[in-house]
Design a protein around this motif. Structure first.
Motif, PDB file in Angstrom:
ATOM      1  N   ASP A 178      43.422  44.040  36.572  1.00 56.41           N
ATOM      2  CA  ASP A 178      43.314  42.623  36.933  1.00 56.41           C
ATOM      3  C   ASP A 178      42.230  42.365  37.976  1.00 56.41           C
ATOM      4  N   SER A 179      42.077  43.279  38.908  1.00 53.19           N
ATOM      5  CA  SER A 179      41.132  43.065  39.998  1.00 53.19           C
ATOM      6  C   SER A 179      39.683  43.001  39.531  1.00 53.19           C
ATOM      7  N   HIS A 181      38.700  41.196  36.872  1.00 52.72           N
ATOM      8  CA  HIS A 181      38.487  40.022  36.025  1.00 52.72           C
ATOM      9  C   HIS A 181      37.433  39.056  36.570  1.00 52.72           C
ATOM     10  N   TYR A 200      45.341  42.776  28.928  1.00 55.50           N
ATOM     11  CA  TYR A 200      46.115  41.546  28.777  1.00 55.50           C
ATOM     12  C   TYR A 200      47.372  41.890  27.987  1.00 55.50           C
ATOM     13  N   SER A 204      51.430  40.973  31.730  1.00 55.69           N
ATOM     14  CA  SER A 204      50.261  41.124  32.594  1.00 55.69           C
ATOM     15  C   SER A 204      49.258  40.060  32.168  1.00 55.69           C
ATOM     16  N   ASN A 206      47.121  37.959  33.948  1.00 49.68           N
ATOM     17  CA  ASN A 206      46.087  37.488  34.869  1.00 49.68           C
ATOM     18  C   ASN A 206      44.885  36.902  34.136  1.00 49.68           C
ATOM     19  N   ALA A 207      44.585  37.411  32.955  1.00 50.55           N
ATOM     20  CA  ALA A 207      43.435  36.929  32.178  1.00 50.55           C
ATOM     21  C   ALA A 207      43.570  35.462  31.800  1.00 50.55           C
TER      22      ALA A 207
END
Length: 308
Positions: A178-179, A181, A200, A204, A206-207
């Motif tokens: 995630d970090s 992205h 993704y 999860s 975050n995207a």
């Protein structure tokens, strides 16, 4: 092994119990059904929505027994209309195994070959990419991606030159956390890659904050990795059945539940779960068939998973 056994248990409960067929006959179902396709924005070329990752699963060296099973995996990919095979020099012998196995298949040139560059420096990058193409036995690679953004500013220049020379059809960038992205978004905006690959999954997401919107805005095709969150999703649902209401959306296993959630996002082009099991490949491919969940069902899927 724990992850594979967990998935086996989930498949038995959700598919065998509800539909009533065995893994031995599973591969014979729907022989003419083909997975959905979505266009690559930079070219309009249609890409099947389910592909195949090769991390760990194709790193089998010269084992004839394991190679024979992986040949079956590739045959199932193709039988359902799939084509995308994603590898990397980071994945041990996977590139060489892909090249050896596909060379013997009559549909070798109908597949979409993707690999990566994973080193620093222009000359080192060129040597590594040429070695990858040789291992995968390709004169032209469909897609080369900058693996985990290693020395990306250097490799972007080479990949653009190679695309102009038609040594590759497309180039892209990848990461799996995630970090990364926001950095991926920045590169999409500034460099306009053909593809971006990132993590993704249903747990999860975050995207969804902005990365998926950015890919649509700038016309970047998306490949999703880590769709099962490293196998943790199967461990989470072990011993539980797929909800009855999910079957209205052609979801008959937990694997299909997780993959259809991803594929129901309109900005996802392709998901690449890795497997070395032919029956898992069949199950993965079936997630690209039938109806895709709408927004209401996507939310219901998320809430259901949280409740168990």
């Amino acid at each position: 092994m724990k992850t594979l056994f967990s998935r086996r248990d989930a498949l038995k409960l959700s598919i065998l119990g509800s539909v009533g067929f065995s893994f031995g006959t599973m591969g014979n179902l729907l022989p003419y059904s083909k997975v959905q396709t979505r266009p690559i924005p930079s070219s309009g070329e249609d890409l099947p929505v389910v592909g195949l990752g090769t991390w760990q699963t194709f790193d089998v060296g010269n084992s004839d027994a394991q190679r024979a099973v992986l040949t079956q995996v590739l045959q199932e990919l193709y039988r359902f209309g799939g084509s995308v095979i994603d590898s990397s020099p980071m994945y041990g012998s996977s590139e060489r195994v892909v090249g050896d196995l596909t060379k013997a298949l009559k549909f070798q040139n109908e597949l979409f070959y993707a690999t990566k560059v994973w080193t620093s420096g222009k000359s080192a990058g060129i040597r590594q990419m040429e070695a990858s193409m040789a291992k995968m036995q390709r004169e032209q690679m469909d897609l080369i991606q900058i693996h985990n953004l290693v020395d990306w500013k250097t490799h972007v220049k080479t990949l653009r030159e190679w695309k102009e020379k038609r040594k590759i059809k497309y180039w892209g960038i990848t990461h799996y956390v995630d970090s990364s992205h926001k950095t991926l978004e920045h590169i999409i905006q500034s460099e306009r890659p053909d593809f971006v690959q990132f993590n993704y999954s249903i747990n999860s997401r975050n995207a969804e904050k902005s990365l998926l919107d950015t890919t649509k805005k700038y016309g970047t095709a998306t490949i999703v990795n880590q769709p099962y969150a490293g196998g943790s999703l199967f461990r989470r649902v072990k011993g539980k059945e797929v909800p009855t209401w999910a079957k209205e959306w052609d979801i008959n296993s937990w694997g299909q539940f997780f993959l259809k959630f991803i594929l129901s996002h309109p900005n996802v082009n392709c998901v690449i779960p890795g497997t070395s099991k032919p029956h898992h490949m069949v199950d993965n491919m079936r997630s690209g068939l039938g109806k895709m969940p709408d927004g209401t069902i996507r939310n219901r899927m998320v809430m259901y998973l949280k409740s168990i």
